[in-house]
Scaffold this motif. Sequence first.
Motif, PDB file in Angstrom:
ATOM      1  N   SER A 129       0.841  -1.187   0.000  1.00 19.69           N
ATOM      2  CA  SER A 129       0.000   0.000   0.000  1.00 19.69           C
ATOM      3  C   SER A 129       0.882   1.244   0.000  1.00 19.69           C
ATOM      4  O   SER A 129       2.105   1.170   0.127  1.00 19.69           O
ATOM      5  CB  SER A 129      -0.898   0.012   1.246  1.00 19.69           C
ATOM      6  N   ARG A 130       0.240   2.402  -0.098  1.00 20.05           N
ATOM      7  CA  ARG A 130       0.969   3.671  -0.039  1.00 20.05           C
ATOM      8  C   ARG A 130       1.709   3.806   1.295  1.00 20.05           C
ATOM      9  O   ARG A 130       2.872   4.213   1.336  1.00 20.05           O
ATOM     10  CB  ARG A 130      -0.018   4.820  -0.221  1.00 20.05           C
ATOM     11  N   VAL A 158       5.793   9.316  -3.645  1.00 16.20           N
ATOM     12  CA  VAL A 158       4.724   8.734  -2.833  1.00 16.20           C
ATOM     13  C   VAL A 158       4.725   9.363  -1.437  1.00 16.20           C
ATOM     14  O   VAL A 158       3.675   9.712  -0.897  1.00 16.20           O
ATOM     15  CB  VAL A 158       4.889   7.205  -2.747  1.00 16.20           C
ATOM     16  N   ARG A 162       1.857  11.532   0.545  1.00 12.92           N
ATOM     17  CA  ARG A 162       1.346  11.243   1.891  1.00 12.92           C
ATOM     18  C   ARG A 162       1.417  12.481   2.787  1.00 12.92           C
ATOM     19  O   ARG A 162       0.558  12.684   3.646  1.00 12.92           O
ATOM     20  CB  ARG A 162       2.136  10.093   2.526  1.00 12.92           C
ATOM     21  N   PRO A 238      -1.083   2.685  -5.257  1.00 14.15           N
ATOM     22  CA  PRO A 238      -0.097   3.017  -4.225  1.00 14.15           C
ATOM     23  C   PRO A 238       0.932   4.037  -4.677  1.00 14.15           C
ATOM     24  O   PRO A 238       1.410   4.830  -3.876  1.00 14.15           O
ATOM     25  CB  PRO A 238       0.555   1.656  -3.924  1.00 14.15           C
TER      26      PRO A 238
END
Length: 497
Positions: A129-130, A158, A162, A238
């Motif tokens: 997942s991320r 990524v 976030r 992701p």
Amino acid sequence: MSDYFEELEETAERGLELWESPSVALGVTYRGETVFSGAFGMRDAERGLAADSQTLYQIASCTKAFTAALCAQFVDEGALDWDTPVREYLPEARFFDDYATRMVCVRDLLCHRTGLPRHEYSWYGTDYSRDDIVYNLRFLEPNRPIRTSFQYNNQCYVLAGRVLERLSGATYEELLRQRILEPLGMTRSCLYVDDLAEDSDHAVGYGRPDGADPLRGSAPIPYYKSVVEDRSAGVGSPFAPAGCISSCVDDLLVWARLHLGDEVPGKGVLSARALAELHAPNMLLGEPLDMPQPETAFHSYGLGWFVESYRGRTLVQHSGNIDGFSSFVGLLPELGLGVVALTNMNGSLLHNALAREVFDHYLGASGGDWVARYHDHAVRKAEKDRGLVRRLTGERVPETTPSHALADYVGTYARPGYRPARVTLEGGSLRLEFNGWSAPLSHFSYDTFVFEAVLGELPPGIPVHFRLAEPGGAVASLALPLHTEPDTDLVRFARVG
């Protein structure tokens, strides 16, 4: 269509034939006006469907400029600072060493200067997942101190995404749609693979049927979609902040005009200050990622964009590549010129070539012969890649045998930050399974075996080096050359079962 673009159509058709590619879509904006928007060839060769300016292509890493733009919006609003350490916004973020953890800021993430090599196979093909990708950064070894070298890295984008999610409480996809795509009227652009596949005017991605030959043949290949992505649950890819957007020429021309400072819908999407920051050189490149060419100089990376000199003018540009698609968005701000080029052939460089043909036309330059030059470059690169495989494999010692029976190599091999690799024995031969792929291994020399087929994007012939335990001599680990950057070590997996 002007006489020039009629001539360019002939060049594009020759390029499609030379590259054995299905289609290329092209858009040109000049001084605030669209002067060309169209496509050549087939978006779906098997069904005989022609591409057009509305056809959706995956744009891959051209998405990075959108992530950087979102960051710039948050900076303008005072919610984010380019140079504040990431841990101030996302305390759980960690890098391999404490100094990087304390110091890495959003600017470092966006201009690829964290010291991390790609570690591409720590995420590509996995079910991470991320949050997994961000967590695993702590296990990924750097090969440079931070802020000393440009090294392209997807995971750091990524992480930047976030940070935005934590600051806003919204998903990356919601931010991108609400803050950029909708205000600009980019209604064709989408963020989920299912949206792309279900659209009535989508391009099919193509690759080479023989992974050993990057220049010949054409066969449809599946879209790259993580098993984690779930549109119905609102869970995006992701790696979305590094490369999730699918778009078309018409939408991307609006995006190009925004960055050129032209009048576009959604006034105020990016301030003049933000544009200047995004397009300013932040990290010098030791050498260009693109084809070396005397027309370019002063290679650098801004925030989500490469920045260089092209025939004496500032060129702001980015390319993208993902399974079956290649993309390019380039700007010559001093001329008010923007070019978008999209292809549905994995690893094709035709889009880069056509963009430079357009640049030269508006600069009054001639003799670029870009289609032939990029093709010749691809031929040389393919030979260089074969040489790289030979160097990674080492010298073959004839008439050697493995130190153990083949059954002794069977097992699961693991390391933090990566999915485990599994070695099996089938029909008297070893096979390696990794990140959802599987490839047979043939013996090369002593305890080195090689892939007999493509594994993900790794070409045939990549070695798997097994290592023995001390003391005892049992098969204890394997090592894979998963990095291409200089001064990087093999990625080592210890046997765990």
